[in-house]
Design a protein around this motif. Sequence first.
Motif, PDB file in Angstrom:
ATOM      1  N   GLY A 176       0.853  -1.174   0.000  1.00  0.00           N
ATOM      2  CA  GLY A 176       0.000   0.000   0.000  1.00  0.00           C
ATOM      3  C   GLY A 176       0.893   1.229   0.000  1.00  0.00           C
ATOM      4  O   GLY A 176       1.946   1.236   0.660  1.00  0.00           O
ATOM      5  N   LEU A 177       0.509   2.251  -0.768  1.00  0.00           N
ATOM      6  CA  LEU A 177       1.330   3.462  -0.881  1.00  0.00           C
ATOM      7  C   LEU A 177       0.456   4.693  -0.648  1.00  0.00           C
ATOM      8  O   LEU A 177      -0.679   4.749  -1.134  1.00  0.00           O
ATOM      9  CB  LEU A 177       1.985   3.522  -2.266  1.00  0.00           C
ATOM     10  N   SER A 178       1.014   5.680   0.065  1.00  0.00           N
ATOM     11  CA  SER A 178       0.203   6.811   0.512  1.00  0.00           C
ATOM     12  C   SER A 178       0.128   7.936  -0.521  1.00  0.00           C
ATOM     13  O   SER A 178       0.287   9.110  -0.188  1.00  0.00           O
ATOM     14  CB  SER A 178       0.761   7.351   1.833  1.00  0.00           C
ATOM     15  N   SER A 179      -0.087   7.564  -1.776  1.00  0.00           N
ATOM     16  CA  SER A 179      -0.327   8.548  -2.835  1.00  0.00           C
ATOM     17  C   SER A 179      -1.104   7.868  -3.945  1.00  0.00           C
ATOM     18  O   SER A 179      -0.937   6.661  -4.167  1.00  0.00           O
ATOM     19  CB  SER A 179       0.992   9.078  -3.396  1.00  0.00           C
ATOM     20  N   GLN A 180      -1.930   8.635  -4.665  1.00  0.00           N
ATOM     21  CA  GLN A 180      -2.594   8.094  -5.850  1.00  0.00           C
ATOM     22  C   GLN A 180      -1.579   7.885  -6.972  1.00  0.00           C
ATOM     23  O   GLN A 180      -1.858   7.194  -7.946  1.00  0.00           O
ATOM     24  CB  GLN A 180      -3.688   9.041  -6.339  1.00  0.00           C
TER      25      GLN A 180
END
Length: 226
Positions: A176-180
């Motif tokens: 999971g990554l904290s940017s679109q």
Amino acid sequence: MMKGAQVLVAFVLLALASSLASAFDPSPLQDFCVAINDAKNGVFVNGKFCKDPKLVNAEDFFFSGLNKQGNTSNQLGSKVTLVNVEQISGLNTLGISLARVDYAPNGGLNPPHAHPRATEILVVVEGTLYVGFVTSNPDSRLITKVLYPGDVFVFPVGLIHFQFNIGTTNAVAFSGLSSQNPGIITIAKAVFGSNPAINPEVLAKAFQLDKNIVNQLQSRFWWNNS
Ligand SMILES: *[C@@H]1O[C@H](CO)[C@@H](O)[C@H](O)[C@H]1NC(C)=O
């Protein structure tokens, strides 16, 4: 006199605050903003244009196929499958995305890289990974761990990190990554595979290498496939 100094301090603080704010995806100001690429009239915003909410449907929030194994038959022995705003337009402005990474047995490598806009949280579902990241200057401390199925590891925003399959079977992880749109800077490609190439004299001095070695590194082309 004092007033001028106060205005200057306020200005510097404001500039600092806005640069900090822009280092991460802004919080959404509505339930969602499904991205469209064919807006004819509008202004540029930090992200994509929004589809009329009345026209939005489930497909805008959907992706299928992350159960499929990535093809790791390449020089690195790894394959990253991205699920970001390009794959799910409903992710626009929401500050989150996903990836699947497949690693070939005996040394499949997701090479040292950084995400300029996202922290990453990775979970191993299959295999054994040696992972790590390096802190910023001046310490440049290497922090590593060997991960097994079910293990979770965090790579803080912007830091150089890698995953290496030290097992004899395939390995699979999801992140999971904290940017679109986290962005990926692959270190070897950025330094030796840029387009156009960085002047070899610059790299020879920066890395304290013979220029022939730099030319050799620049002539490699595995990064064209990754
Ligand atoms: C995987 O990629 C290699 C190299 O591009 C290709 O030769 C091979 O056919 C691919 N395998 C599958 C199952 O798609």
